[in-house]
Every structure is written in structure tokens, then in C-alpha cells.
Design an enzyme around this catalytic site. Sequence first.
Site, PDB file in Angstrom:
ATOM      1  N   CYS A 132       0.815  -1.255   0.057  1.00  0.00           N
ATOM      2  CA  CYS A 132      -0.137   0.004   0.079  1.00  0.00           C
ATOM      3  C   CYS A 132       0.872   1.256   0.089  1.00  0.00           C
ATOM      4  O   CYS A 132       0.343   2.309  -0.156  1.00  0.00           O
ATOM      5  CB  CYS A 132      -0.914   0.073   1.187  1.00  0.00           C
ATOM      6  SG  CYS A 132      -2.128  -1.422   1.191  1.00  0.00           S
ATOM      7  N   ARG A 178     -20.342   7.921  -2.777  1.00  0.00           N
ATOM      8  CA  ARG A 178     -22.016   7.905  -2.715  1.00  0.00           C
ATOM      9  C   ARG A 178     -22.525   8.593  -1.451  1.00  0.00           C
ATOM     10  O   ARG A 178     -21.846   8.440  -0.327  1.00  0.00           O
ATOM     11  CB  ARG A 178     -22.352   6.458  -2.963  1.00  0.00           C
ATOM     12  CG  ARG A 178     -21.943   5.492  -1.756  1.00  0.00           C
ATOM     13  CD  ARG A 178     -22.013   4.177  -2.216  1.00  0.00           C
ATOM     14  NE  ARG A 178     -21.057   4.010  -3.175  1.00  0.00           N
ATOM     15  CZ  ARG A 178     -21.010   2.746  -3.927  1.00  0.00           C
ATOM     16  NH1 ARG A 178     -21.891   1.782  -3.644  1.00  0.00           N
ATOM     17  NH2 ARG A 178     -20.168   2.467  -5.044  1.00  0.00           N
ATOM     18  N   CYS A 231      -0.283   2.504   6.168  1.00  0.00           N
ATOM     19  CA  CYS A 231      -0.066   1.521   6.721  1.00  0.00           C
ATOM     20  C   CYS A 231       0.319   0.415   5.644  1.00  0.00           C
ATOM     21  O   CYS A 231      -0.146   0.718   4.362  1.00  0.00           O
ATOM     22  CB  CYS A 231      -1.061   1.048   7.503  1.00  0.00           C
ATOM     23  SG  CYS A 231      -3.004   0.674   6.926  1.00  0.00           S
TER      24      CYS A 231
END
Length: 413
Positions: A98, A242, A395
Amino acid sequence: MSGAGQYSTFSDVALFDAVRTPWVDLGGALAQVSPIDLGIKAGRGVLARAGLDGAQVDSVLAGAMAQASFDAYLLPRHIGLYSGVPLNVPALGVQRICATGFELLRQAALQVGEGTQLALCVAAESMSRNPIAAYTHRDGFKLGAGVQFKDFLWEALHDPAPGIDMIATADRLARHYDLPRDAVDRYALRSHQLTLQAQASGWLADEILSVTRERFELDGYQPRGIDLPRGVDSVEQDSHPRASSLESLARLRAVHEGGVQTAGNSCAVVDGAAAALVGPVSAFGRPVLAHLRASAVVGVAPEHMGIGPAPAISLLLQRSGLHLDDIGLLEINEAQAAQVLAVARALELDSERLNRRGGSIGLGHPLAASGLRLVLTLARQLRDHNLRYGIAAACVGGGQGMAMLIENPDWHR
């Protein structure tokens, strides 16, 4: 917190420009597009936006997590070549899960210190094309033996070292920091609302490159390209933002019994790519988006992987000689709401400076590409609000955290 970890400081390094494709939900309009082609689109787009030519690039750095195409090994090289970079310029694959987007910028900044004049950094991720895979059938299928095909995307969320998945790591942080379900849902609602506001106002559109059907030509080689589903002529905005409500979030069942994480307060699974150009500040005599000042990366316990940004940010501040009060804004990737809240609590960070344009809960998290998006979003906000320093952090599955310190080149007292 401990000062252990890797710290890098950069001198005279600029982020010239950055851009990204829309983030599109799993199975959506980008589901059949190779991450290489998404990366080529982003690479070409950032060069065009910056008004620079591929011939000026002398280093290509690219990353993706999953092997989402049979030519995945060639992702960095093909992104460079089809973005217009000269044949003799090398390409390097980078992967820190990530934090891959941050690591791309770190590697580029270190190369600038060694003489690189322009590095093209690209991260691309097709979560939709994660394979159904088997690693044990190279020699065929024995009579009566189990067939071991599994969903790579789902199985990759499980860390066999502690024997738990990524959601469970966030649930552990929720228990450790005494974070109730209501607080976690409220943070998620904030992310959904801020992301939707940023989209509705047009703010997000300024960092997005529309994706259309396109053919990528390269003299002497086979063409590549992007095709879209029938009836879709272009993809121009993120698909996940949304409207939500606290009531609707509260109705969702927790992934693990007794836990706080649900589908509504965890990051969305999306496809997308991002690209950035890095070089010496004065290389092209043009305005720059941000100065890259430093990075820090640390290891943490795998079962508490989500806390990683806290010690990474602490190390970054400690070694940079700065305090948290010196940092105008922070962008911390929202893997899970409990994880971000735990980091904020560990740092004693007020929410007013955190993820003010929403985050991955409302927007989505295309693993490798998120770091570049976070830095781009942060740099734009620093300029909007005349703030000097910002930190982007994430993280990392397996138990790491990484943080990047950037500075607004137009800051004035």
C-alpha cells in the site's frame, strides 16, 4: 515511539506534476483494462499535463501489486516505452504494497541525488483482474487430490504469520484503543461525505485524467490500447463516492463477530492508475507542484499493521526536526476507519488537519496507486490554503508504515 526505521532526506527534489485516472469500483468500466495500459495512460497524461516530452525522461519507476496480466513482469518497461520514453532508458519495478506510491517517489528522489534529471513514476492496479490462481498444480492433478484454485484478491488479505486478515488487524486496534463501533462508523460517514463534497464541487476533477478507448502506438513494436465496455465512451470520474448515513452504516454486519469493521467503514476495492514526474527543482525552469523533503518507513507487528503510520510519522518528524504542530495537513490512507482513528489517537492528532477531502473509504484504494494519489491531493491542498508542510502516510500489510514529508513551493508567511 522508537526511532528505529529508515529515514531519507532529499535536497533540491521537486514533484513537477502528477495525475491519476478515475478510481472505478471492482467489476466496473475499467475491469478488463490491463494495469499496464492504465499505467501507460497515466504516464502519457502526466507528461502532457507538465508540458514535458518522454524523450526528457531518464528513469522509469513503476509498481503494481497483483500480477493482473500475463505480461505483468514487463509492467515498468512497457509503461516507459509506450509513454514515449527512449529505448535506452531503464525501468525499475517497485513494490511496498500500500506504500508503493510513496516508495516510487522515494526511489526517484534518491536517484535525483545521484544525477537523474527526470523520473517518471507510475503506479497501476487492477483489483478486478486479480486472478483465480493455483500454485501447486504445475505437475498436474493427482487422482482424488484437492483442487487448490483460490481467489487471489481474497486470499491476499490474509497474513499467515499472525494467522489473521487485514480487517482483523483493525479490529484489534479498535479494542486496544477502545474505539466503539459508533465512533468507527462516524469516521467512515465523514469520509463518505467529504469525498462526495470534493467530487460534487469539481475539486477532484482537477487531478483526474479521463480514460477513453485509445490505441498506444510504438514504432517497430506491437500496438497496445484501452478498450471499454459496450456503451461506455469514456470514464471521467470516480465511481465509488455516494451518499450515506449513520443509520445505514450501523445496519451493516461486522466482518468478524465482535468486531467493528464492515464493508461500509473499510476502504473500497477499485481499479486505477496514477503518475508523477520527479526531478531537480530547477531542472526545467518551470513551476513545481511540491518539494519532496523526506520519507520514513518503519516495521510494526503484523497483527497491528494498521498502526504503522504513527511510528513512521513520528520518525519523520523526529529526524526532520519538526513537530506535529508544524504540519499543516496530513493525508493518512484509510485502509479501515478503526485503523485511521487508532493512528490519530496514537499521535494525538486533531481531525481538522486529517483527510479533509475524504479518503479511501469514500474513494477507494487501488493498492499501489494510492500513495501517489495521497501526495497529489495533499500538495494541491497545501497550495489552496497557503500551508507550508504536509505529510502523507499509509499502513502496509505485513506490518509496516511509511510517511512522506512535502513542502509547498509557493508558501509565504
